[in-house]
Design a protein around this motif. Structure first.
Motif, PDB file in Angstrom:
ATOM      1  N   ILE A 270      52.317  43.921  45.191  1.00 44.49           N
ATOM      2  CA  ILE A 270      52.475  42.506  44.814  1.00 44.49           C
ATOM      3  C   ILE A 270      53.892  42.241  44.314  1.00 44.49           C
ATOM      4  O   ILE A 270      54.481  41.194  44.595  1.00 44.49           O
ATOM      5  CB  ILE A 270      51.420  42.114  43.759  1.00 44.49           C
ATOM      6  CG1 ILE A 270      50.029  42.188  44.398  1.00 44.49           C
ATOM      7  CG2 ILE A 270      51.661  40.712  43.213  1.00 44.49           C
ATOM      8  CD1 ILE A 270      48.888  42.162  43.438  1.00 44.49           C
ATOM      9  N   LYS A 271      54.471  43.208  43.594  1.00 45.31           N
ATOM     10  CA  LYS A 271      55.867  43.053  43.142  1.00 45.31           C
ATOM     11  C   LYS A 271      56.810  42.969  44.341  1.00 45.31           C
ATOM     12  O   LYS A 271      57.778  42.197  44.334  1.00 45.31           O
ATOM     13  CB  LYS A 271      56.267  44.227  42.244  1.00 45.31           C
ATOM     14  CG  LYS A 271      55.791  44.086  40.806  1.00 45.31           C
ATOM     15  CD  LYS A 271      56.300  45.249  39.968  1.00 45.31           C
ATOM     16  CE  LYS A 271      55.930  45.055  38.497  1.00 45.31           C
ATOM     17  NZ  LYS A 271      56.345  46.193  37.665  1.00 45.31           N
ATOM     18  N   TYR A 272      56.523  43.786  45.354  1.00 46.59           N
ATOM     19  CA  TYR A 272      57.346  43.769  46.573  1.00 46.59           C
ATOM     20  C   TYR A 272      57.309  42.379  47.215  1.00 46.59           C
ATOM     21  O   TYR A 272      58.339  41.819  47.593  1.00 46.59           O
ATOM     22  CB  TYR A 272      56.826  44.817  47.554  1.00 46.59           C
ATOM     23  CG  TYR A 272      57.433  44.749  48.935  1.00 46.59           C
ATOM     24  CD1 TYR A 272      58.766  45.082  49.154  1.00 46.59           C
ATOM     25  CD2 TYR A 272      56.673  44.341  50.027  1.00 46.59           C
ATOM     26  CE1 TYR A 272      59.327  45.015  50.420  1.00 46.59           C
ATOM     27  CE2 TYR A 272      57.221  44.271  51.288  1.00 46.59           C
ATOM     28  CZ  TYR A 272      58.544  44.617  51.491  1.00 46.59           C
ATOM     29  OH  TYR A 272      59.092  44.536  52.739  1.00 46.59           O
ATOM     30  N   LEU A 273      56.089  41.801  47.294  1.00 45.80           N
ATOM     31  CA  LEU A 273      55.934  40.470  47.886  1.00 45.80           C
ATOM     32  C   LEU A 273      56.647  39.417  47.041  1.00 45.80           C
ATOM     33  O   LEU A 273      57.298  38.515  47.570  1.00 45.80           O
ATOM     34  CB  LEU A 273      54.435  40.138  47.999  1.00 45.80           C
ATOM     35  CG  LEU A 273      54.024  39.012  48.944  1.00 45.80           C
ATOM     36  CD1 LEU A 273      54.461  39.296  50.375  1.00 45.80           C
ATOM     37  CD2 LEU A 273      52.513  38.813  48.913  1.00 45.80           C
ATOM     38  N   GLU A 274      56.572  39.587  45.728  1.00 43.88           N
ATOM     39  CA  GLU A 274      57.212  38.630  44.825  1.00 43.88           C
ATOM     40  C   GLU A 274      58.733  38.694  44.937  1.00 43.88           C
ATOM     41  O   GLU A 274      59.417  37.673  44.963  1.00 43.88           O
ATOM     42  CB  GLU A 274      56.770  38.920  43.390  1.00 43.88           C
ATOM     43  CG  GLU A 274      57.308  37.927  42.379  1.00 43.88           C
ATOM     44  CD  GLU A 274      57.274  38.472  40.956  1.00 43.88           C
ATOM     45  OE1 GLU A 274      57.347  37.666  40.039  1.00 43.88           O
ATOM     46  OE2 GLU A 274      57.218  39.708  40.799  1.00 43.88           O
ATOM     47  N   LYS A 275      59.271  39.924  45.040  1.00 40.95           N
ATOM     48  CA  LYS A 275      60.735  40.098  45.105  1.00 40.95           C
ATOM     49  C   LYS A 275      61.328  39.496  46.379  1.00 40.95           C
ATOM     50  O   LYS A 275      62.509  39.178  46.425  1.00 40.95           O
ATOM     51  CB  LYS A 275      61.085  41.586  45.039  1.00 40.95           C
ATOM     52  CG  LYS A 275      61.045  42.157  43.636  1.00 40.95           C
ATOM     53  CD  LYS A 275      61.391  43.630  43.649  1.00 40.95           C
ATOM     54  CE  LYS A 275      61.262  44.225  42.255  1.00 40.95           C
ATOM     55  NZ  LYS A 275      61.487  45.692  42.254  1.00 40.95           N
ATOM     56  N   LEU A 276      60.514  39.367  47.403  1.00 45.58           N
ATOM     57  CA  LEU A 276      61.011  38.764  48.645  1.00 45.58           C
ATOM     58  C   LEU A 276      61.383  37.300  48.444  1.00 45.58           C
ATOM     59  O   LEU A 276      62.108  36.717  49.243  1.00 45.58           O
ATOM     60  CB  LEU A 276      59.939  38.860  49.737  1.00 45.58           C
ATOM     61  CG  LEU A 276      59.605  40.266  50.230  1.00 45.58           C
ATOM     62  CD1 LEU A 276      58.389  40.237  51.125  1.00 45.58           C
ATOM     63  CD2 LEU A 276      60.784  40.871  50.967  1.00 45.58           C
ATOM     64  N   ASN A 277      60.850  36.717  47.355  1.00 47.99           N
ATOM     65  CA  ASN A 277      61.147  35.315  47.046  1.00 47.99           C
ATOM     66  C   ASN A 277      60.767  34.402  48.212  1.00 47.99           C
ATOM     67  O   ASN A 277      61.445  33.415  48.498  1.00 47.99           O
ATOM     68  CB  ASN A 277      62.644  35.167  46.724  1.00 47.99           C
ATOM     69  CG  ASN A 277      62.905  33.954  45.847  1.00 47.99           C
ATOM     70  OD1 ASN A 277      61.994  33.439  45.206  1.00 47.99           O
ATOM     71  ND2 ASN A 277      64.137  33.486  45.842  1.00 47.99           N
ATOM     72  N   LEU A 278      59.679  34.774  48.904  1.00 48.22           N
ATOM     73  CA  LEU A 278      59.243  34.034  50.088  1.00 48.22           C
ATOM     74  C   LEU A 278      58.358  32.855  49.723  1.00 48.22           C
ATOM     75  O   LEU A 278      58.442  31.786  50.322  1.00 48.22           O
ATOM     76  CB  LEU A 278      58.493  34.999  51.015  1.00 48.22           C
ATOM     77  CG  LEU A 278      58.049  34.507  52.376  1.00 48.22           C
ATOM     78  CD1 LEU A 278      59.245  34.025  53.201  1.00 48.22           C
ATOM     79  CD2 LEU A 278      57.322  35.615  53.125  1.00 48.22           C
ATOM     80  N   PHE A 279      57.505  33.061  48.701  1.00 48.55           N
ATOM     81  CA  PHE A 279      56.596  32.003  48.263  1.00 48.55           C
ATOM     82  C   PHE A 279      57.198  31.291  47.054  1.00 48.55           C
ATOM     83  O   PHE A 279      57.766  31.925  46.177  1.00 48.55           O
ATOM     84  CB  PHE A 279      55.225  32.590  47.921  1.00 48.55           C
ATOM     85  CG  PHE A 279      54.495  33.110  49.120  1.00 48.55           C
ATOM     86  CD1 PHE A 279      53.627  32.301  49.834  1.00 48.55           C
ATOM     87  CD2 PHE A 279      54.699  34.412  49.562  1.00 48.55           C
ATOM     88  CE1 PHE A 279      52.972  32.775  50.957  1.00 48.55           C
ATOM     89  CE2 PHE A 279      54.053  34.895  50.681  1.00 48.55           C
ATOM     90  CZ  PHE A 279      53.180  34.065  51.380  1.00 48.55           C
ATOM     91  N   SER A 280      57.056  29.976  47.044  1.00 49.16           N
ATOM     92  CA  SER A 280      57.754  29.202  46.026  1.00 49.16           C
ATOM     93  C   SER A 280      56.948  27.980  45.596  1.00 49.16           C
ATOM     94  O   SER A 280      56.125  27.461  46.354  1.00 49.16           O
ATOM     95  CB  SER A 280      59.113  28.761  46.584  1.00 49.16           C
ATOM     96  OG  SER A 280      59.730  27.819  45.756  1.00 49.16           O
ATOM     97  N   ASP A 281      57.203  27.527  44.343  1.00 50.82           N
ATOM     98  CA  ASP A 281      56.626  26.256  43.871  1.00 50.82           C
ATOM     99  C   ASP A 281      57.345  25.079  44.526  1.00 50.82           C
ATOM    100  O   ASP A 281      56.846  23.956  44.503  1.00 50.82           O
ATOM    101  CB  ASP A 281      56.764  26.135  42.352  1.00 50.82           C
ATOM    102  CG  ASP A 281      55.827  27.107  41.634  1.00 50.82           C
ATOM    103  OD1 ASP A 281      54.767  27.434  42.197  1.00 50.82           O
ATOM    104  OD2 ASP A 281      56.172  27.549  40.519  1.00 50.82           O
TER     105      ASP A 281
END
Length: 320
Positions: free
Chosen positions: A166-177
């Motif tokens: 999940i950290k890997y997915l978060e670090k990609l900065n792909l999903f955003s508000d």
């Protein structure tokens, strides 16, 4: 207009735009036989009719559409080079490798538990699935940071590899508000290219899945205009079931079967027809077949395209 028939320079070849846009298209050929060129011709002709286009471009090939053609053969067809630079915008989730592109951000709004499971770029064990479901129950609005905090409270050591995923997915900065506006991506007379060059295959599938899903939902609600979706190297995002499932397979099959009812046309382009989902090929009313020599690919085309004879197979092998 797609060109003149060879040896009959005065005989122009046209395709019915209404059928092209509502009943899906496939462009099948071996590498180097002109698939992307034909795709580019379709893009320019469709843009001239002010229809929005979205292109999934895994290799960054379609950026050349911004450049004015210097092909002298255009004059033979009575055509003049056109400039589409102001009508094409290129986005990428990987700005470090594609600094000239606009950053692409996907929406994390209303991500369901099932969707979180679907987009994780790894296969989870049953224990990890249980931990994830348990943590998701405690969160009202799904947020990666909050999810990591909830998982951290779990006592099972299986949580650590899950947190890393999940950290890997978060670090990609792909999903955003603050995601890229879907109305910005789909505008009359504009073409949006999603450049996935340098993005890992599994993440490419996540981007295609989430983006097409959100666009299809907005189209069904009438929040964006009817548009045309072009998918290059489609066998990577829509593989034949015997080759496994891609994260994007399900939504693309849904678009193939239901898209025409909602004004969403799709063009699949592939150099490996044998690896491409046969049910989707069979739902393409317009088949553009260029040179194919691989026996497995030829067999796949014969089995998927109605009315293709043995003589036609030989012709396909001898095209140049």
């Amino acid at each position: 207009f797609v060109g003149n028939l060879q040896r009959y320079d005065n005989l122009k070849v046209y395709l019915d735009l209404n059928k092209l846009l509502t009943k899906h298209v496939s462009i099948l050929a071996k590498s180097g036989s002109g698939k992307s060129y034909v795709g580019g011709v379709l893009v320019e002709e469709i843009l001239d009719k002010d229809i929005p286009i979205l292109i999934i471009d895994p290799h960054g090939e379609y950026s050349s559409l911004q450049e004015k053609s210097d092909d002298e053969n255009l004059l033979k067809f009575g055509l003049k080079p056109k400039d589409y630079k102001d009508r094409i915008r290129i986005y990428s989730p990987n700005i470090s490798d594609n600094p000239e592109c606009i950053p692409l951000k996907l929406s994390n709004y209303n991500l369901s538990s099932q969707e979180i499971l679907h987009i994780l770029p790894a296969k989870l064990s049953n224990i990890q699935l249980g931990l994830l479901y348990s943590s998701l129950k405690e969160i009202n609005r799904i947020d990666f940071n909050q999810l990591i905090l909830e998982l951290d409270l779990e006592e099972n050591p299986a949580k650590y590899s899950l947190i890393n995923i999940i950290k890997y997915l978060e670090k990609l900065n792909l999903f955003s508000d603050a995601p890229t506006s879907l109305q910005e991506l789909i505008m009359p007379g504009k073409c949006s290219i999603i450049n996935l060059k340098g993005v890992e295959q599994e993440l490419q599938e996540v981007v295609v899945y989430k983006l097409v899903k959100d666009l299809f939902e907005e189209r069904k609600k009438g929040n964006i205009p009817p548009f045309f979706l072009i998918i290059e190297e489609a066998h990577n995002y829509l593989p034949e079931r015997s080759f496994g499932e891609a994260k994007s397979s399900r939504i693309l099959r849904q678009v193939a079967s239901e898209g025409r009812k909602f004004g969403l046309g799709m063009c699949i382009i592939s150099q490996r027809p044998s690896r491409l989902d046969k049910s989707v090929i069979s739902q393409c009313s317009t088949q553009i077949i260029l040179k194919v020599t691989n026996p497995n690919d030829l067999r796949a085309i014969s089995n998927s395209v109605e009315g293709l004879t043995y003589e036609s197979e030989n012709e396909i092998m001898n095209l140049y």
